[in-house]
Write a protein that holds these residues in place. Sequence first.
Motif, short mmCIF file in Angstrom:
data_model
loop_
_atom_site.label_atom_id
_atom_site.label_comp_id
_atom_site.label_asym_id
_atom_site.label_seq_id
_atom_site.Cartn_x
_atom_site.Cartn_y
_atom_site.Cartn_z
N GLY B 3 0.82 -1.20 0.00
CA GLY B 3 0.00 0.00 0.00
C GLY B 3 0.86 1.25 0.00
O GLY B 3 2.08 1.19 0.09
N LYS B 4 0.20 2.39 -0.12
CA LYS B 4 0.90 3.69 -0.17
C LYS B 4 0.39 4.58 0.96
O LYS B 4 -0.80 4.53 1.29
CB LYS B 4 0.64 4.33 -1.54
CG LYS B 4 1.39 5.62 -1.79
CD LYS B 4 1.24 6.04 -3.25
CE LYS B 4 1.77 7.44 -3.47
NZ LYS B 4 1.60 7.89 -4.87
N LEU B 5 1.30 5.36 1.53
CA LEU B 5 0.92 6.29 2.59
C LEU B 5 0.69 7.68 2.00
O LEU B 5 1.48 8.15 1.18
CB LEU B 5 2.04 6.35 3.64
CG LEU B 5 1.86 7.38 4.77
CD1 LEU B 5 0.66 7.04 5.66
CD2 LEU B 5 3.14 7.47 5.62
N TYR B 6 -0.40 8.32 2.40
CA TYR B 6 -0.67 9.69 1.99
C TYR B 6 -0.75 10.59 3.23
O TYR B 6 -1.47 10.25 4.19
CB TYR B 6 -2.01 9.78 1.25
CG TYR B 6 -2.01 9.07 -0.08
CD1 TYR B 6 -1.66 9.73 -1.25
CD2 TYR B 6 -2.37 7.72 -0.16
CE1 TYR B 6 -1.64 9.07 -2.47
CE2 TYR B 6 -2.36 7.05 -1.38
CZ TYR B 6 -2.00 7.74 -2.53
OH TYR B 6 -1.98 7.09 -3.73
N GLY B 7 -0.02 11.68 3.22
CA GLY B 7 -0.13 12.70 4.28
C GLY B 7 -1.03 13.80 3.76
O GLY B 7 -0.70 14.46 2.78
N ILE B 8 -2.17 13.97 4.40
CA ILE B 8 -3.21 14.84 3.83
C ILE B 8 -3.48 16.04 4.73
O ILE B 8 -3.90 15.89 5.88
CB ILE B 8 -4.49 14.02 3.60
CG1 ILE B 8 -4.18 12.95 2.55
CG2 ILE B 8 -5.64 14.92 3.16
CD1 ILE B 8 -5.32 12.03 2.27
N GLY B 9 -3.26 17.23 4.19
CA GLY B 9 -3.58 18.45 4.92
C GLY B 9 -5.06 18.72 4.85
O GLY B 9 -5.63 18.77 3.76
N THR B 10 -5.69 18.90 6.02
CA THR B 10 -7.14 19.11 6.05
C THR B 10 -7.50 20.59 6.04
O THR B 10 -8.68 20.94 6.06
CB THR B 10 -7.76 18.50 7.32
OG1 THR B 10 -7.20 19.21 8.45
CG2 THR B 10 -7.45 17.02 7.44
N GLY B 11 -6.48 21.47 6.04
CA GLY B 11 -6.77 22.89 6.22
C GLY B 11 -7.05 23.18 7.69
O GLY B 11 -6.96 22.28 8.54
N PRO B 12 -7.42 24.44 8.02
CA PRO B 12 -7.44 24.87 9.42
C PRO B 12 -8.68 24.48 10.23
O PRO B 12 -8.67 24.61 11.44
CB PRO B 12 -7.35 26.39 9.31
CG PRO B 12 -7.98 26.70 7.98
CD PRO B 12 -7.62 25.55 7.08
N GLY B 13 -9.76 24.06 9.60
CA GLY B 13 -10.93 23.71 10.42
C GLY B 13 -12.23 23.61 9.63
O GLY B 13 -12.97 22.67 9.78
N ASP B 14 -12.49 24.59 8.78
CA ASP B 14 -13.71 24.59 7.97
C ASP B 14 -13.60 23.49 6.90
O ASP B 14 -12.70 23.53 6.07
CB ASP B 14 -13.85 25.97 7.31
CG ASP B 14 -15.06 26.06 6.39
OD1 ASP B 14 -15.77 25.06 6.23
OD2 ASP B 14 -15.28 27.16 5.84
N PRO B 15 -14.52 22.50 6.91
CA PRO B 15 -14.44 21.43 5.92
C PRO B 15 -14.50 21.94 4.48
O PRO B 15 -14.05 21.26 3.56
CB PRO B 15 -15.65 20.55 6.23
CG PRO B 15 -15.99 20.84 7.65
CD PRO B 15 -15.62 22.28 7.87
N GLU B 16 -15.04 23.14 4.27
CA GLU B 16 -15.08 23.71 2.92
C GLU B 16 -13.67 24.10 2.44
O GLU B 16 -13.47 24.34 1.25
CB GLU B 16 -16.00 24.94 2.90
CG GLU B 16 -17.04 24.90 1.78
CD GLU B 16 -17.71 26.25 1.55
OE1 GLU B 16 -17.81 27.07 2.49
OE2 GLU B 16 -18.13 26.48 0.39
#
Lengths: 232, 232
Positions: B3-16
Amino acid sequence: MKGKLYGIGTGPGDPELLTLKAINTIERCSVIAVPKSSGDGERVAYSIVEKYVIGKQLHECHFPMVRDLEERKKARLLAAEGLVKHLDDGKDVAFVTLGDPTTYSTYMYMHEIVVSQGYEAEIVPGITSFAASAAALGISLCEGDETLMIIPASQNERIEELLRQPGNKVIMKSGRDLAGVLEKLKELGYGDKTKVACEVSMENQQLYMSIDEYEKAPEGGYFTLVIVKEKD
Amino acid sequence: MKGKLYGIGTGPGDPELLTLKAINTIERCSVIAVPKSSGDGERVAYSIVEKYVIGKQLHECHFPMVRDLEERKKARLLAAEGLVKHLDDGKDVAFVTLGDPTTYSTYMYMHEIVVSQGYEAEIVPGITSFAASAAALGISLCEGDETLMIIPASQNERIEELLRQPGNKVIMKSGRDLAGVLEKLKELGYGDKTKVACEVSMENQQLYMSIDEYEKAPEGGYFTLVIVKEKD
């Protein structure tokens, strides 16, 4: 009711790096404003959002790349006047800008003028070229106690002094003076701690993990970015 | 196949403020890894992506907030071991992290360990807290010739020296030592050039356009960010 101005960061190039908020906001606006200058950078912002703007009114803002500050200021006032006409017509305007609107973007001049005239304006942040470059290179920009300094290419005359300060550095859009900047970095012993990312997240992306690697096959145009790490 | 690892930035808080790429990548992964520490920051990353992870396997990584570096390193190796088990099972893993993975994020430790062991890993950049804060405040982080220095809260002992350097500054997560930092900024004459953003893009967001304004009604917790401009 007056319309509202939105400054929308499109991210660095890959349309997949648009945020939901950028897309939703563009879709709600009836006018799309695109900065146009003598440089070739700005049309890229439009191409990123192209599929979301079909059927919308396109408005070009002209920002001539001249040395004289007064002339630049005059052009900004004129460009803002053009935006205000749409706002007075009750139309919401999405001004699209490459990367993030708060980071070296022409949008902020529009924002300040329009807000000072009593209109509403809102900024939708975007993925910066430096975050996207570090991601593509697979390195951190800063971790733990490290500071990070973002340096615009226009600081080339002070570059040596800035590079001597502690912390990691990002040098933005260094395309034109890249050879000189890399020469100084080598002199200061940062040859292997320097990474170069060209046209990041675009089709012709080029990545280099050291200055030596870059010099073996130098490429890259307007969107060249340099990251200098204190530690390897 | 591994498998592959992804590091994902979610941004600061607002799901938009999630990017399309973050959402698409999460949807392709069968395991969602969430950092868990003594701090309360990390669960926020999970809450941002909650609606995209239904039915997926949840994997918690423990990063104890201890002073001893060796202990922290041991915990990181252990956490990476847990991720590698999924990769060996052929599962793709999305490690979600608040803001951007290359900017003061625990993810990078996982990335380095996993890559050094021969696994594939990729970073998906995210909206930084400082870009979102400047956007919410309606100000630029940097324009024209201005440099921008990002300072982590852990540099509090050197803060005065850093603030004396030219350019605009961002002080990250300054919640705990905020009073002391603001005191120094006032001494240095930056009272009106200092903006404070708390829990930006979250429901309880608070914005202050000067230190005086902040001191009249101080609020804000863990996610407090300070922006200091050279010019007003």
